[in-house]
Design an enzyme around this catalytic site. Structure first.
Site, PDB file in Angstrom:
ATOM      1  N   GLU A 213     -47.763  63.764   7.912  1.00 50.54           N
ATOM      2  CA  GLU A 213     -48.358  63.035   9.016  1.00 50.54           C
ATOM      3  C   GLU A 213     -48.732  61.843   9.655  1.00 50.54           C
ATOM      4  OE1 GLU A 213     -46.583  64.206  11.263  1.00 50.54           O
ATOM      5  OE2 GLU A 213     -44.980  65.951  11.230  1.00 50.54           O
ATOM      6  N   SER A 214     -50.205  62.140   9.257  1.00 51.09           N
ATOM      7  CA  SER A 214     -51.436  61.335   9.793  1.00 51.09           C
ATOM      8  C   SER A 214     -51.593  60.220   8.866  1.00 51.09           C
ATOM      9  CB  SER A 214     -52.185  61.949  10.713  1.00 51.09           C
ATOM     10  OG  SER A 214     -53.257  63.016  10.128  1.00 51.09           O
TER      11      SER A 214
END
Length: 315
Positions: A213-214
């Site tokens: 995700e990040s």
């Protein structure tokens, strides 16, 4: 990134907006040029089969449309996507190379072609195509999918041997994000283990989600507005009691809560469905009776699951 049930249009419309508008224009131009018929045209059947998850039938329909003389790059792209999803990676490469010849800088064409090259073992070709995509469209949804793919491929070492040790996840976080201080990485590691174990969730799965995700960036904000380590959408964050999505502890807690909820719904043996719901919303999973046929969601599930398996295996 997370979308709650019913949030799919706001969450993922950006991922295919240009392509959808483009293909709609193609279909409308066909409709205006051809006489009205009772039977749907091959390309219309192809779109219907594709969105129903019937990829072999979709590919056959797109081939009929192309044989009929309409060789627009959009249909070559859809044929390549259908072949790829049907497991025919070599055929996908052929179709997608034709699409690129007609649309050399279209991000979705480059994205699919890179994945197809990977699938047939052409790693250098995939790297070149992905680099080209990032150069011509760095802010596109396709570029974000490339960055996710690369995050899923980062070497992780022997984390599988120390799966419940917070230091393991702190080291993993620093491997992904060198800008983290030692104290920040330590907070991430402790949060992943604490909230994962507290909610009976494998910390390695939590780490895989956050990595994809990040890339372990606590201040990350997506084009769609998802925030923090687990890329929580604001409404989803509020729903699980996260008041500050940029807080390391709160964001990891929210990520675990949402993921645990999806696993409770689908069963721990259906991790892929839980991840699909995390990305696209449970409404989309329910509507399609499984992983939705959205490229973003399909690749998201693939990337997280491949990284999770490597974390478990210690590779």
């Amino acid at each position: 990134m997370i979308a709650g049930a019913g949030q799919w249009p706001a969450r993922c419309a950006f991922a295919l907006r240009a392509l959808a508008a483009w293909v709609l224009g193609v279909v409308l131009s066909l409709a205006s040029a051809a006489p009205s018929e009772a039977r749907p045209r091959p390309e219309q059947l192809g779109f219907a089969h594709y969105h129903n998850g019937e990829y072999r039938q979709a590919a056959a329909a797109f081939r009929r449309a192309l044989a009929g003389g309409f060789a627009h790059g959009a249909l070559w792209l859809w044929l390549g996507a259908a072949e790829f999803r049907a497991g025919n990676a070599l055929a996908a490469v052929g179709a997608l190379e034709r699409a690129r010849a007609r649309l050399p800088q279209q991000p979705d064409v480059l994205l699919w072609l890179g994945y197809a090259y990977e699938a047939v073992g052409m790693s250098h070709g995939a790297t070149s195509v992905f680099d080209g995509l990032l150069a011509v469209a760095p802010r596109s949804a396709a570029a974000e999918l490339v960055r996710r793919r690369r995050r899923a491929s980062v070497p992780v070492g022997a984390i599988g041997m120390v799966a419940t040790d917070p230091w393991t996840y702190a080291a993993l976080a620093r491997r992904y994000n060198r800008r983290l201080t030692i104290a920040e990485a330590d907070r991430i590691g402790r949060s992943v283990v604490h909230f994962g174990r507290h909610h009976n969730l494998d910390p390695r799965l939590v780490a895989a989600v956050i990595a994809v995700e990040s890339g372990f960036e606590p201040r990350a904000v997506s084009v769609a507005g998802a925030q923090g380590l687990g890329q929580l959408m604001p409404a989803t964050a509020r729903a699980v009691g996260v008041h500050d999505p940029f807080s390391i502890e709160q964001n990891v807690y929210g990520t675990v809560r949402v993921l645990r909820g999806h696993l409770d719904r689908y069963g721990y043996h259906n991790v892929a469905l839980a991840l699909a719901a995390y990305n696209a919303g449970s409404g989309a999973v329910r509507a399609y009776g499984g992983v939705p046929p959205y490229p973003e969601t399909s690749w998201y599930v693939y990337n997280v699951m491949s990284l999770y398996r490597r974390l478990v295996d210690g590779r």
